[in-house]
Scaffold this motif. Structure first.
Motif, PDB file in Angstrom:
ATOM      1  N   LEU A   1      50.576 -44.711  50.948  1.00 15.35           N
ATOM      2  CA  LEU A   1      49.668 -44.720  52.298  1.00 15.35           C
ATOM      3  C   LEU A   1      50.255 -44.742  53.450  1.00 15.35           C
ATOM      4  O   LEU A   1      50.174 -43.992  54.372  1.00 15.35           O
ATOM      5  CB  LEU A   1      48.546 -45.805  52.076  1.00 15.35           C
ATOM      6  N   THR A   2      51.410 -45.731  53.574  1.00 13.68           N
ATOM      7  CA  THR A   2      52.316 -45.975  54.645  1.00 13.68           C
ATOM      8  C   THR A   2      53.177 -44.571  54.864  1.00 13.68           C
ATOM      9  O   THR A   2      53.232 -44.098  56.149  1.00 13.68           O
ATOM     10  CB  THR A   2      53.344 -46.926  54.629  1.00 13.68           C
ATOM     11  N   VAL A   3      53.404 -43.818  53.843  1.00 12.46           N
ATOM     12  CA  VAL A   3      54.271 -42.759  54.068  1.00 12.46           C
ATOM     13  C   VAL A   3      53.435 -41.607  54.775  1.00 12.46           C
ATOM     14  O   VAL A   3      53.605 -40.984  55.776  1.00 12.46           O
ATOM     15  CB  VAL A   3      55.021 -42.009  52.710  1.00 12.46           C
TER      16      VAL A   3
ATOM     17  N   LEU B   1      43.484 -42.609  49.595  1.00 17.01           N
ATOM     18  CA  LEU B   1      44.232 -43.824  49.267  1.00 17.01           C
ATOM     19  C   LEU B   1      43.838 -44.935  50.191  1.00 17.01           C
ATOM     20  O   LEU B   1      43.962 -46.066  50.026  1.00 17.01           O
ATOM     21  CB  LEU B   1      45.748 -43.403  49.900  1.00 17.01           C
ATOM     22  N   ALA B   2      43.436 -44.556  51.512  1.00 19.12           N
ATOM     23  CA  ALA B   2      42.711 -45.721  52.484  1.00 19.12           C
ATOM     24  C   ALA B   2      41.678 -46.240  51.693  1.00 19.12           C
ATOM     25  O   ALA B   2      41.422 -47.656  52.064  1.00 19.12           O
ATOM     26  CB  ALA B   2      42.350 -45.127  53.584  1.00 19.12           C
ATOM     27  N   PHE B   3      40.819 -45.785  51.027  1.00 21.58           N
ATOM     28  CA  PHE B   3      39.655 -46.338  50.180  1.00 21.58           C
ATOM     29  C   PHE B   3      40.042 -46.933  48.742  1.00 21.58           C
ATOM     30  O   PHE B   3      39.763 -47.964  48.343  1.00 21.58           O
ATOM     31  CB  PHE B   3      38.456 -45.472  50.073  1.00 21.58           C
ATOM     32  N   ALA B   4      41.052 -46.263  48.180  1.00 25.53           N
ATOM     33  CA  ALA B   4      41.380 -46.726  46.717  1.00 25.53           C
ATOM     34  C   ALA B   4      42.209 -47.744  46.826  1.00 25.53           C
ATOM     35  O   ALA B   4      42.150 -48.473  45.617  1.00 25.53           O
ATOM     36  CB  ALA B   4      42.292 -45.495  46.184  1.00 25.53           C
ATOM     37  N   VAL B   5      42.846 -48.329  47.934  1.00 25.45           N
ATOM     38  CA  VAL B   5      43.773 -49.279  48.049  1.00 25.45           C
ATOM     39  C   VAL B   5      42.867 -50.728  48.263  1.00 25.45           C
ATOM     40  O   VAL B   5      43.241 -51.863  47.452  1.00 25.45           O
ATOM     41  CB  VAL B   5      44.482 -49.116  49.231  1.00 25.45           C
ATOM     42  N   VAL B   6      41.576 -50.564  48.660  1.00 31.00           N
ATOM     43  CA  VAL B   6      40.574 -51.674  48.959  1.00 31.00           C
ATOM     44  C   VAL B   6      40.336 -52.472  47.679  1.00 31.00           C
ATOM     45  O   VAL B   6      40.562 -53.955  47.632  1.00 31.00           O
ATOM     46  CB  VAL B   6      39.444 -51.258  49.440  1.00 31.00           C
TER      47      VAL B   6
ATOM     48  N   GLY C   1      49.695 -48.691  63.266  1.00 35.32           N
ATOM     49  CA  GLY C   1      48.838 -49.155  62.111  1.00 35.32           C
ATOM     50  C   GLY C   1      49.524 -49.024  60.926  1.00 35.32           C
ATOM     51  O   GLY C   1      49.404 -49.856  60.299  1.00 35.32           O
ATOM     52  N   THR C   2      50.638 -48.225  60.765  1.00 41.97           N
ATOM     53  CA  THR C   2      51.621 -47.988  59.650  1.00 41.97           C
ATOM     54  C   THR C   2      52.470 -49.383  59.782  1.00 41.97           C
ATOM     55  O   THR C   2      52.726 -49.867  58.680  1.00 41.97           O
ATOM     56  CB  THR C   2      52.462 -46.926  59.836  1.00 41.97           C
ATOM     57  N   LEU C   3      52.795 -49.643  60.900  1.00 41.72           N
ATOM     58  CA  LEU C   3      53.648 -50.948  61.013  1.00 41.72           C
ATOM     59  C   LEU C   3      52.938 -52.137  60.649  1.00 41.72           C
ATOM     60  O   LEU C   3      53.345 -53.086  59.912  1.00 41.72           O
ATOM     61  CB  LEU C   3      54.342 -51.080  62.543  1.00 41.72           C
ATOM     62  N   ILE C   4      51.590 -52.241  61.115  1.00 38.75           N
ATOM     63  CA  ILE C   4      50.810 -53.316  60.541  1.00 38.75           C
ATOM     64  C   ILE C   4      50.637 -53.342  59.316  1.00 38.75           C
ATOM     65  O   ILE C   4      50.628 -54.387  58.620  1.00 38.75           O
ATOM     66  CB  ILE C   4      49.563 -53.330  61.377  1.00 38.75           C
TER      67      ILE C   4
END
Length: 478
Positions: A323-325, A363-368, A423-426
């Motif tokens: 996700l961060t990539v 991925l933003a939802f699958a990570v939850v 947002g990636t850094l956070i």
């Protein structure tokens, strides 16, 4: 007119169904056998419903930039004022998501999604009669936004309940509807505006949105044991509301950190879909050339979603790292959009942008579930979208204000890219982020009792008895 009356009658029937008392719903749930996630079967039908619903929610939102230019010219308002239409719709969709998930906990996803589909179409039909921007704020923004809230999160949760090992692939396939709609809707909407004017085009969009009622009817719910336990053991209304909305997640450090990151993603994510068409026409390209830019991003978006879901299910890399990539690359390509001064250059950057935008979404939802556990996933999705609505509400109007202030969209895209990078850094500050392997997801009980310092995916320790038994009494596993 006849079809509208039929839909009103259907809505009244649905309202009568969802007004069933929780005690009656509890008896229905207890009589239904508990079904484990089948990783297929009817789940693929629910994925198809997500495909159509996602196309008619966010695929449609992405293509509303076609109407942006028409509204500016017709109402004679600034870019910032017109940008509030889309922002209000996105923000309301996210603000009301907890209402949708709480209703699903009590009544199930099917009636909630069907009512949401009706409200989505009704908002566009009423918007076709607008005479002021405030009318569009109320109809396209508020009414359709509430409908989207009752559709999007519940149908995502339904797909995630049907899949475990192939969850990312299922989510990726379901979300390809957004990319396909982005490809098809932009030239279609441009054609509809030219033939029927913007009022007729909005009326047609209302009819298209009613198809989400059928998507809701396809959902066969897998009953959540947690919801049954709540209705059978909690008599205190406040306690029931607290559990339905998963308020305890507001003290979960990993959830709060991830929500902050998603809020910044949300602030920059929708800016190109609101202003990319206007930017293309501003730098000298024709109407259909500008619409084709969005179509190109839609094709790349489809490929990105499928590739992302397939790659994450291989298990070679943590979903959080993937996700961060994608979000980091997305931010960089947003920063590069103003450099595409030639049409071929703009198309190349838009292709790269669309691929990364599509890859990050499933991925933003699958990570939850990895962060809060599968048991609390439904409430977490609602709270996540509620809190991230700040980004969706302010992102596009800020971009419009920057355009009005500077006279071009260059600074707007720089701001959008900066939001994604931040947002990636956070995200990289999440607990256990730098671990190469994924810790086990928390159990329901340990998740509910976790403090803010528990961190992401921390493995719960086994309970220790008050009196320790002698070493000789401990069995040895051979």
């Amino acid at each position: 007119m006849l079809s509208v009356c039929l839909y009103l009658f259907l809505l009244l029937c649905l309202l009568n169904a969802v007004m069933t008392t929780p005690q009656e719903k509890q008896e229905q749930q207890q009589s239904s056998p508990q079904v484990m996630a089948p990783d297929g079967g009817w789940g693929w039908v629910v994925v198809g419903a997500l495909f159509v619903a996602s196309a008619l929610v966010f695929g449609l939102i992405r293509s509303l930039g076609i109407f942006f230019v028409e509204f500016v010219q017709y109402f004679g308002e600034s870019a910032q004022a017109v940008s509030w239409i889309t922002s209000i719709g996105v923000a309301v969709q996210q603000l009301f998501s907890p209402i949708g998930t709480a209703a699903c906990n009590v009544y199930g996803a099917r009636p909630v999604v069907m009512i949401g589909g009706f409200l989505s179409g009704l908002g566009f039909i009423l918007a076709s009669q607008a005479t002021t921007l405030s009318h569009l704020y109320l109809t396209m923004g508020l009414i359709s936004g509430i409908g989207w809230a009752l559709v999007f999160t519940p149908i995502i949760a339904s797909v995630m309940q049907y899949f475990t090992t192939r969850r990312s692939l299922a989510m990726g396939l379901g979300f390809t509807g957004i990319g396909l709609a982005s490809f098809a809707f932009s030239p279609l909407f441009q054609y509809l505006v030219e033939v029927y004017a913007w009022r007729g085009a909005l009326l047609i969009l209302g009819g298209l949105s009613f198809n989400m009622i059928a998507c809701g009817a396809l959902i066969r719910p897998i009953w959540n044991p947690k919801a049954v336990a709540k209705t059978s053991s909690n008599h205190n209304k406040c306690s029931r509301i607290h559990e339905c909305f998963e308020i305890s997640l507001l003290s979960h450090r990993g959830f709060l950190t991830y929500t902050l990151a998603i809020t910044f993603f949300n602030a920059g994510y929708f800016i190109p879909y609101v202003h990319l068409v206007a930017h293309s026409r501003h730098i000298g390209f024709s109407e259909y050339q500008a619409a084709f830019v969005i179509s190109v991003t839609g094709v790349a978006d489809i490929v990105g979603r499928v590739v992302s879901g397939w790659a994450s299910d291989l298990g070679k890399m943590r979903m959080l790292h993937m996700l961060t990539v994608w979000t980091g690359l997305l931010g960089i390509f947003l920063l590069l959009i103003p450099l595409g001064v030639t049409y071929s250059g703009l198309l190349v950057v838009s292709l790269a942008y669309g691929f990364c935008a599509g890859a990050m979404t499933p991925l933003a939802f699958a990570v939850v579930p990895e962060i809060v556990g599968m048991e609390r996933m439904l409430g977490a999705l609602g709270l996540l979208q509620f809190l991230e609505s700040i980004g969706g509400l302010l992102g596009a109007p800020l971009s419009g204000w920057l355009k009005d202030y500077t006279g071009s969209y260059t600074v707007s895209f720089v701001a959008a890219g900066s939001f994604l990078v931040l947002g990636t850094l956070i995200t990289s500050t999440l607990p256990h982020f730098w671990s190469c392997t994924s810790p086990s997801p928390p159990s329901p009980k340990s998740s509910q009792d976790a403090s803010m310092e528990d961190g992401l995916l921390k493995q719960p320790l086994p309970s220790v008895p008050e009196k320790l038994c002698p070493l000789d009494d401990i069995p040895v596993l051979r």
